[in-house]
Design a protein around this motif. Sequence first.
Motif, PDB file in Angstrom:
ATOM      1  N   ASP A 245      -6.089 -16.599  -0.245  1.00 50.64           N
ATOM      2  CA  ASP A 245      -7.047 -15.536   0.082  1.00 50.64           C
ATOM      3  C   ASP A 245      -6.722 -14.894   1.423  1.00 50.64           C
ATOM      4  N   GLU A 246      -6.366 -15.727   2.394  1.00 45.75           N
ATOM      5  CA  GLU A 246      -6.007 -15.194   3.711  1.00 45.75           C
ATOM      6  C   GLU A 246      -4.745 -14.325   3.614  1.00 45.75           C
ATOM      7  N   PHE A 247      -3.776 -14.794   2.853  1.00 46.40           N
ATOM      8  CA  PHE A 247      -2.548 -14.029   2.634  1.00 46.40           C
ATOM      9  C   PHE A 247      -2.869 -12.656   2.041  1.00 46.40           C
ATOM     10  N   LEU A 248      -3.683 -12.646   0.987  1.00 45.24           N
ATOM     11  CA  LEU A 248      -4.017 -11.389   0.313  1.00 45.24           C
ATOM     12  C   LEU A 248      -4.796 -10.449   1.234  1.00 45.24           C
TER      13      LEU A 248
ATOM     14  N   ASP B 151      -3.501  -6.808   2.279  1.00 49.56           N
ATOM     15  CA  ASP B 151      -4.294  -5.584   2.110  1.00 49.56           C
ATOM     16  C   ASP B 151      -4.388  -4.790   3.405  1.00 49.56           C
ATOM     17  N   LYS B 152      -4.427  -5.508   4.526  1.00 48.49           N
ATOM     18  CA  LYS B 152      -4.520  -4.860   5.841  1.00 48.49           C
ATOM     19  C   LYS B 152      -3.144  -4.500   6.408  1.00 48.49           C
ATOM     20  N   LYS B 153      -2.103  -4.838   5.626  1.00 52.62           N
ATOM     21  CA  LYS B 153      -0.719  -4.572   6.034  1.00 52.62           C
ATOM     22  C   LYS B 153      -0.360  -5.247   7.366  1.00 52.62           C
ATOM     23  N   GLN B 154      -0.916  -6.431   7.569  1.00 57.85           N
ATOM     24  CA  GLN B 154      -0.646  -7.207   8.780  1.00 57.85           C
ATOM     25  C   GLN B 154       0.485  -8.197   8.495  1.00 57.85           C
TER      26      GLN B 154
END
Length: 77
Positions: A26-29, A33-36
């Motif tokens: 979840d943290e990865f996704l 999504d935030k392009k971080q």
Amino acid sequence: MIGDQDRKEALIQNLQDAGCNQKIIDEFLNLLDKKQIDKIFILLSKYRSLLLESLHKNQKEIDILDYLIIDLKKQNI
């Protein structure tokens, strides 16, 4: 050509295959999504370090068992 959803599913599968739990996925996704991307590499590197630490711990335990087996065989037990 692979679509965004297919790519995301493939990434999730890769993370699952690597043993990542749902929290890490979840943290990865979220980071994706935030392009971080830099934070993604940090997250994956931390998880890799945990796996490596576990591997080293297991290797030490195996070495101890190997020593015990050899020692018992020398004593004909």
